[in-house]
Design a protein around this motif. Structure first.
Motif, mmCIF file in Angstrom:
data_model
loop_
_atom_site.group_PDB
_atom_site.id
_atom_site.type_symbol
_atom_site.label_atom_id
_atom_site.label_comp_id
_atom_site.label_asym_id
_atom_site.label_seq_id
_atom_site.Cartn_x
_atom_site.Cartn_y
_atom_site.Cartn_z
ATOM 1 N N HIS A 35 0.801 -1.226 0.000
ATOM 2 C CA HIS A 35 0.000 0.000 0.000
ATOM 3 C C HIS A 35 0.836 1.279 0.000
ATOM 4 O O HIS A 35 0.319 2.343 -0.361
ATOM 5 C CB HIS A 35 -0.933 0.034 1.212
ATOM 6 N N SER A 460 -9.451 0.799 4.924
ATOM 7 C CA SER A 460 -9.773 0.980 3.520
ATOM 8 C C SER A 460 -8.865 2.010 2.846
ATOM 9 O O SER A 460 -8.798 3.169 3.277
ATOM 10 C CB SER A 460 -11.234 1.400 3.356
ATOM 11 N N ARG A 461 -8.215 1.572 1.782
ATOM 12 C CA ARG A 461 -7.411 2.494 0.975
ATOM 13 C C ARG A 461 -8.309 3.422 0.169
ATOM 14 O O ARG A 461 -8.047 4.631 0.062
ATOM 15 C CB ARG A 461 -6.511 1.671 0.051
ATOM 16 N N LYS A 462 -9.385 2.868 -0.346
ATOM 17 C CA LYS A 462 -10.310 3.645 -1.162
ATOM 18 C C LYS A 462 -10.955 4.768 -0.354
ATOM 19 O O LYS A 462 -11.093 5.907 -0.840
ATOM 20 C CB LYS A 462 -11.388 2.720 -1.734
ATOM 21 N N LEU A 463 -11.345 4.465 0.885
ATOM 22 C CA LEU A 463 -12.008 5.447 1.731
ATOM 23 C C LEU A 463 -11.021 6.313 2.513
ATOM 24 O O LEU A 463 -11.433 7.216 3.232
ATOM 25 C CB LEU A 463 -12.942 4.744 2.723
ATOM 26 N N LYS A 464 -9.717 6.004 2.363
ATOM 27 C CA LYS A 464 -8.689 6.668 3.166
ATOM 28 C C LYS A 464 -9.073 6.617 4.648
ATOM 29 O O LYS A 464 -9.161 7.648 5.347
ATOM 30 C CB LYS A 464 -8.468 8.099 2.698
#
Length: 492
Positions: A35, A460-464
């Motif tokens: 990540h 979540s990477r998408k949601l930071k």
């Protein structure tokens, strides 16, 4: 002078003995690589080659490596009766020379050292080699707060132990004496002094990572950041980066597994999984009561059973042992006569070890009776499984109090002054968790699902999410230090 750094930041991670320490360190390393584009080398103290090989299967193939450090003989520095914490800390101190040599010999030297809390004695290596130094608390923020505060308030700890009154940690839930850390309860013994040293060393870190998340321990994390509470004691910034747990492999694989196949034949959420971890054991009398309690509950179960310790009080006796039992020396020797035959249609007894991650992810599992080690706890929470928490040693009583009282996703035995938990209480606890149609069981399932979802959001990477962002901040610090090292090497 250190050799010039490579093209990307490179962090060395150090894991102390025990799967409970190695697994979260591995998961942290994997997230840094996948990540945040950080190269990672994980140094491991006292693991076996087979374990290392199996763990590598789930690790990235690029910019990631595991290096076992040479075994150390500390038999002349500890007594067999010493507390497990003392043994671990002594082992880590005696691994310092091999760690220093291994890092110094690397062609692409790391510019940061991240250690679990038993490895804080290695911080001078980071100072010598010009590395940033971070601690990784593989358990809760509450444990971190208690440990660091206790190292600066020995008089308060003494009052807590001697008068058996709560330890008031600023900004946090007070620690009842009944839930205190083993090291505090042993005040006056060597383990207390060793543990106090850890608290002092933690406060010198450039940052402290914790295997928790904002939504679960927000109040305690705020106390660690607040100068009116603990900030002047902790000093280093605290980064919640959890829940970091080993991923559950697909339940349908080409490798047959008797436990998973048995679970496939059970109704959803009908089975309670019973395990006291890779290091926990129960005395013979307690094993018998647990067997009777499971039988009386009428619930389906999978029970991973380890032999009772030679010394009844040594509940951590299996910590350094990976030995398997032979079939002729199995659980029938120390379980009640007829138990296996009476429960064969609704229970499965597994000697020594079972694939826990796969079991907790299985839809048939609706509860987990656990020693409350933090790895096991997170594996349960991230699968939405409520718990019966039965702490044995280390910080597990703190974990149990957090889960049962603050988060209300578990039940636990009553305080019994170290005595045996009776079958009637075990039966009641199992039914409270497993019978979902009752109000308490239903509420626990709802709360644990909320925690599961909040943990997913945090990572979540998408949601930071909060934990993703916290680790991203650490990665930025590693990148900046990497750039400084590169610039310095070029100037030289």
């Amino acid at each position: 002078m250190q050799a010039a750094a490579g093209n990307r930041p490179h962090a060395a991670l150090l894991a102390s003995p025990g799967m409970g320490h190695l697994i979260p360190v591995l998961e942290l390393g994997k997230r840094l690589v996948t990540h945040h584009d950080i190269a990672v080398t994980i140094f491991v103290v006292a693991t076996d080659a087979a374990t290392t090989k199996s763990l590598l299967k789930s690790c990235p193939t690029a910019n990631f490596s595991i290096v076992p450090l040479p075994a150390v003989d500390v038999s002349h520095h500890v007594d067999p009766s010493d507390h497990i914490v003392t043994k671990l800390l002594v082992m880590m101190r005696h691994s310092i020379p091999s760690l220093r040599s291994a890092i110094s010999a690397m062609a692409d030297p790391p510019t940061a050292l991240i250690v679990d809390i038993f490895g804080t004695s290695t911080f001078p290596v980071a100072d010598e080699l010009g590395m940033l130094k971070y601690a990784f608390d593989t358990t809760t923020a509450w444990f971190l707060a208690t440990t660091v505060y206790g190292s600066s308030a020995e008089d308060e700890v003494a009052r807590h132990v001697n008068s058996r009154t709560p330890l008031v940690v600023p900004g946090c839930k007070p620690v009842r004496f009944e839930d205190t850390l083993d090291a505090y309860e042993a005040m006056g013994d060597r383990v207390f002094d060793e543990f106090q040293r850890v608290g002092v060393e933690l406060a010198t870190a450039d940052g402290i990572l914790v295997n928790t998340w904002e939504e679960m321990e927000g109040k305690t994390l705020e106390a660690l950041r607040n100068r009116k509470a603990l900030k002047d004691v902790v000093r280093a910034p605290v980064y919640p980066v959890g829940p970091l747990v080993r991923p559950s492999p697909p339940l349908k694989t080409n490798e047959p597994n008797d436990v998973v196949e048995w679970l496939d034949g059970q109704p959803d959420r009908s089975v309670i999984y019973v395990s006291f971890g890779s290091g926990g054991t129960l005395p013979r009398a307690q094993l018998a009561e647990l067997a009777w309690g499971l039988e009386l509950s009428g619930q389906r179960f999978v029970w991973v059973v380890r032999p009772p310790p030679v010394e009844d009080g040594d509940v951590s006796a299996a910590f350094f042992s990976l030995e398997e039992e032979s079939g002729s020396q199995g659980p029938h020797r120390y379980l009640p006569e007829g138990f296996l035959s009476r429960t064969h249609d609704r229970g499965l007894v597994v000697p020594m070890w079972a694939p826990q991650a796969e079991i907790l992810a299985h839809p048939a599992v609706g509860g987990f009776l656990s020693h409350c080690g933090w790895n096991s706890t997170l594996e349960s929470l991230t699968n939405g499984v409520p718990m019966v928490v039965w702490p044995l040693y280390a910080e597990q009583k703190l974990n149990a109090a957090l889960l049962a009282e603050e988060l209300q996703v578990a039940v636990r035995p009553g305080y019994n002054n170290g005595g045996v938990v009776k079958r009637e209480e075990i039966e009641e606890m199992v039914r409270r968790v497993m019978v979902a149609k009752e109000e308490e069981g239903k509420a626990m399932r709802e709360r644990v699902m909320e925690l599961k979802e909040s943990g997913e959001r945090a990572l979540s990477r998408k949601l930071k999410g909060s934990s993703y962002s916290a680790l991203a901040q650490v990665a930025r610090e590693l990148e900046l230090n990497h750039q400084r090292v590169v610039a310095k090497a070029r100037g030289a």
